[in-house]
Design a protein around this motif. Structure first.
Motif: not given
Ligand SMILES: Cc1ncc(COP(=O)(O)O)c(C=O)c1O
Length: 392
Positions: A314-317, A386-387, A389, A391-392
């Motif tokens: 979900k966080i792109g990892w 995730g916070k 950022h 992996f955005d």
């Protein structure tokens, strides 16, 4: 008086992860709520039936005497029966089974028992760091064999130079794999047996996570492979299968020359293990509760793996999905080394992870996540990451 350590001890590798532990402890002392995913120590207790059996055996005065040097025949028989029933592999309990105070001992003493100074063996990269202690104590050389994502973290046997294969005496392999979570296939092991025969290299299968396979698939034992016993041995530990890491108990099965050398060195180092512990180990392997107890342990890791991998997606990892063990091998985002990334996670998210370079050169670019806390905390760790950022 001042005493110098021997040159042999001076040659021991430095404990890479001591540095990580110090950093984590410092943060905790500062009052940070650190989520520690850097460790490899099973977090749940040993199944109750094993604890109860141990209590009974400890109270029996027969277990208070010296053990036979090479352990209780009944334990070796139970180990052989376990392998026969589970993996269809047959072993002579007296000649093809060795009792060990944890598999780390066997892995470290093996070069000392079976190699001569200057000999060479092959180690996986990335791999369990304690393999290197055996090289130092045995004064032997090692050559690393890369485990790459494009090969599902299995070694590419065809890429091992002929000259290296010819001079190698042994090859250590570990599937399900620490740190990558990869598993071996029967086809790979068949090829490995032919390769071992061709180059006369002994295969040492470290099956520490042998019980921990996901998605309904039990990990393959090297000993299931036709011809395996001829070319090598396998280490099996109680540490992970039964959450018994502190108890220090394991065994090895396989080629009788290798087993004899391990037994011989141990005759001079130990008087086997506390007989009550050996009796409890027999009960661990043979009690009717065994399979359900192990299934509970494995099910818990699978649930954690699912929670972690899903949250990370979900966080792109993106994970290399672990098929076994209790680790996830996660890529480091562009612009960071493994250690820099681990430091950022600790300092900015309060999440401790093990930098991949601690497992070898080919661990650079990854961090190892230990799935040894509850799913909610794993998800919280990912959300904190995730916070940032990254992996955005
Ligand atoms: C790959 C691997 N081999 C061996 C061991 C050692 O296990 P034991 O507790 O049997 O010494 C470990 C422990 O973490 C491990 O990860």
């Amino acid at each position: 008086m001042k005493f110098e350590q021997s040159r042999l001890l001076d040659g021991l590798p430095k404990q890479f992860f001591a540095n990580l532990v110090a950093k984590v402890n410092k943060k905790v002392d500062e009052g940070v709520d650190v989520i520690n995913l850097g460790q490899g120590n099973p977090d749940k207790p040993t199944p109750d039936y094993i604890v109860k059996s141990t209590q009974k055996w400890v109270a029996d005065p027969q277990t208070h005497k010296y053990s036979l040097f090479r352990g209780l025949p009944a334990f070796k028989q139970a180990a052989a029966d376990f392998y026969h029933k589970k993996y269809g592999a047959q072993f002579d309990p007296e000649k093809e089974v060795a009792i060990l105070g944890g598999s780390k001992i066997g892995l470290v003493e093996l070069p000392w028992a079976l190699m001569n100074p200057g000999d060479t063996y092959l180690l996986p990269d990335p791999g369990y760091p304690d393999y290197l202690s055996g090289a130092a104590l045995g004064k032997v050389n090692f050559v690393t064999v890369p485990l790459l994502a494009e090969n599902n973290f299995l070694p590419d046997l065809d890429a091992i130079p002929e000259e290296t294969a010819k001079k190698a005496k042994f090859f250590y392999l570990n599937y399900p794999n620490n740190p990558t979570g990869a598993v071996a296939t029967p086809e790979f092991y068949e090829k490995l047996v032919s390769w071992a025969k061709k180059y006369q290299v002994g295969i040492i299968s470290d099956f520490a996570y042998g019980a921990i396979g996901f998605d309904g698939k039990a990990p393959v034992s090297f000993m299931q492979t036709p011809g395996a016993k001829d070319v090598g041995i396998e280490f099996y530990t109680f540490s992970k299968t039964f959450n018994m890491a502190g108890w220090r108990i394991a065994f090895a099965v396989g080629n009788q020359d290798i087993i004899e050398a391990l037994n011989l060195i141990q005759d001079h180092l130990f008087v086997s293990l506390f007989p009550a512990l050996q009796r409890a180990a027999i009960d661990a392997l043979t009690a009717p509760q065994r399979d359900s107890a192990v299934a509970t342990i494995v099910g818990r890791y699978e649930e954690r793996r699912n929670a972690f991998v899903e949250a990370a997606e979900k966080i792109g990892w993106h994970a290399f999905i672990p098929r076994g063990t209790f680790y996830a091998w996660m890529p480091v985002p562009a612009g960071y080394t493994s250690e820099q990334f681990a430091d950022v996670l600790l300092n900015k998210a309060g999440v401790a992870v093990a930098p991949g370079n601690g497992f070898g050169t080919h661990g650079e670019g990854y961090v190892r996540i230990g799935l040894l806390i509850e799913p909610e905390r794993l998800v919280e760790a990912v959300n904190r990451i995730g916070k940032l950022h990254l992996f955005d």
